[in-house]
Write a protein that holds these residues in place. Sequence first.
Motif, short mmCIF file in Angstrom:
data_model
loop_
_atom_site.label_atom_id
_atom_site.label_comp_id
_atom_site.label_asym_id
_atom_site.label_seq_id
_atom_site.Cartn_x
_atom_site.Cartn_y
_atom_site.Cartn_z
N SER A 80 70.02 25.21 -5.66
CA SER A 80 68.97 24.38 -5.07
C SER A 80 67.90 25.24 -4.42
O SER A 80 68.14 26.40 -4.05
N SER A 81 66.72 24.68 -4.30
CA SER A 81 65.62 25.32 -3.59
C SER A 81 64.79 24.24 -2.90
O SER A 81 64.66 23.12 -3.42
N TYR A 82 64.24 24.58 -1.74
CA TYR A 82 63.48 23.61 -0.94
C TYR A 82 62.07 24.11 -0.74
O TYR A 82 61.86 25.28 -0.37
N ARG A 83 61.09 23.25 -1.00
CA ARG A 83 59.69 23.61 -0.79
C ARG A 83 59.13 22.79 0.35
O ARG A 83 59.19 21.56 0.34
N GLU A 84 58.60 23.47 1.34
CA GLU A 84 58.01 22.79 2.49
C GLU A 84 56.80 21.97 2.06
O GLU A 84 56.12 22.29 1.08
N GLY A 85 56.51 20.92 2.81
CA GLY A 85 55.34 20.12 2.52
C GLY A 85 54.06 20.84 2.93
O GLY A 85 54.07 21.73 3.78
N THR A 86 52.96 20.50 2.28
CA THR A 86 51.64 21.05 2.61
C THR A 86 50.71 19.88 2.92
O THR A 86 51.11 18.71 2.90
N GLN A 87 49.45 20.21 3.18
CA GLN A 87 48.49 19.14 3.48
C GLN A 87 48.21 18.27 2.26
O GLN A 87 47.73 17.14 2.39
N PHE A 88 48.54 18.78 1.06
CA PHE A 88 48.31 18.01 -0.16
C PHE A 88 49.59 17.53 -0.82
O PHE A 88 49.56 16.61 -1.62
N MET A 89 50.73 18.17 -0.53
CA MET A 89 51.96 17.88 -1.24
C MET A 89 53.09 17.55 -0.26
O MET A 89 53.20 18.15 0.81
N HIS A 90 53.92 16.58 -0.63
CA HIS A 90 55.09 16.24 0.16
C HIS A 90 56.17 17.30 -0.05
O HIS A 90 56.20 17.98 -1.07
N PRO A 91 57.10 17.45 0.90
CA PRO A 91 58.22 18.38 0.69
C PRO A 91 59.10 17.92 -0.46
O PRO A 91 59.23 16.72 -0.71
N ILE A 92 59.69 18.87 -1.19
CA ILE A 92 60.50 18.52 -2.35
C ILE A 92 61.72 19.44 -2.44
O ILE A 92 61.63 20.64 -2.17
N LEU A 93 62.85 18.88 -2.78
CA LEU A 93 64.08 19.61 -3.02
C LEU A 93 64.36 19.62 -4.52
O LEU A 93 64.31 18.57 -5.16
N THR A 94 64.64 20.81 -5.07
CA THR A 94 64.95 20.93 -6.49
C THR A 94 66.41 21.35 -6.66
O THR A 94 66.84 22.36 -6.07
N ILE A 95 67.17 20.57 -7.43
CA ILE A 95 68.57 20.86 -7.73
C ILE A 95 68.68 21.20 -9.21
O ILE A 95 68.30 20.39 -10.06
N SER A 96 69.18 22.40 -9.52
CA SER A 96 69.37 22.81 -10.92
C SER A 96 70.85 22.72 -11.27
O SER A 96 71.70 23.23 -10.52
N MET A 97 71.15 22.08 -12.41
CA MET A 97 72.54 21.89 -12.84
C MET A 97 72.66 22.31 -14.30
O MET A 97 71.95 21.78 -15.17
#
Length: 416
Positions: free
Chosen positions: A22-39
């Motif tokens: 998994s990897s987590y990307r913090e939110g920015t002024q243009f984008m919401h935070p998102i969690l990516t799960i690879s399986m």
Amino acid sequence: MAVISVGAFCNPQVASAMEISSSYREGTQFMHPILTISMSGEIVQGDATALRAELLKYEDRPLTEISFEFDSPGGSLLEGILIGQVIAAQPEDTTSRVAGGSSPICASACVYAYIGADFRFIEEGAGVGVHQFYTQNELTGGDALAIGQELSSVILTYLVSRGVKAEFLEDIVSARGNSMVWVDHQRLADLGVVSQGVRGQSVEYVNHEGEISLRVEQDALVGQNKILISCGNEGPYGIAFLQEPPMPFAGPFMVHAGGYDHVIHDFTYIRHGSGETVAGFKITPQVAAEIAGASSIGGRVYNMDNSIFYGFAGEVVDPKIRDMVDGCMRKFFRSSPPPPPPAAPPRMTRQNGIDLRGADLLANGIRGISLDECERQCLAASDCTALSYVIDMQWCWPKGYGGTPVETAGVISSVR
């Protein structure tokens, strides 16, 4: 003696668990935070529990979207459904993609995990495969029939709960033996297996401020957006209602139709920065022809360098869009001002046997009028620079700039 060949609904052999990262990307002024799960890898018993444990690592992080990436040949059918149910239970928006290598796949039990997400994507080169469900143990007679019927019921209930059409089960059970059937991307979309980021959309006529308008709505991963198309004295116009990102920008507004963005010069932001952008815009004849020709429309707001946007995910396609826009353009052309006095010199030059290909201002032209009337209506419209007229059919085709002259019998073209 009846023998069941039912795809891996269970697997008594010991196998390696899926690789879950998994990897987590913090939110920015243009984008919401998102969690990516690879399986990736084979699906075995216990993988759904491992996925829950991976998700719990982020329970204290702000999240609005979780993206699941699959690259798996399949495995345990029931475990695949359990993984899909774990994904479906997440309160955030969930997406799934077939991703991983140069030719990633999601086959067999992986498909049931994949459809657990709200929004399901597939890219060129990726494969989704199905086959009959089977067990390592040979079953015969009544046992085979009973288990087959029970599994079919479980699978059908799950597919329908995820918005997948029942016909997809027919693709699964119609596969021969344990051979894999790779499903065409368009069929995946037609059956609801793939949504490409759109949960639902609708097109319907409504009464808006005393006028009949066409409301085009789309519920997608990027938000809930809609456009109202109406007919004014100068042709069609629209009002777009677009869900905003955390920090909305106010660059160019564009209409998306026929797979392309079309710049709209005559627009204004009625409301902006309150969670919803409301933009009013005029639909020029050139853009109207693109919309009517593709029977589609979408709206987007770009930043100043046109690198990112918010608004519609692609475009909504429906024949009512063509009918509304083309009908409005016909009304505009027919109600145009009268021509100059007869004494005025002619303003159009006729070319016999020439058809101007392309640059049509109307998707279906104007039928049943004379060449003189066709020229009159073109002269009254500032965007019309030429026309082609099919003599036998009395079919008028007003043109913008860029038509290509082609020698064609039975056609007369006129240019300003």
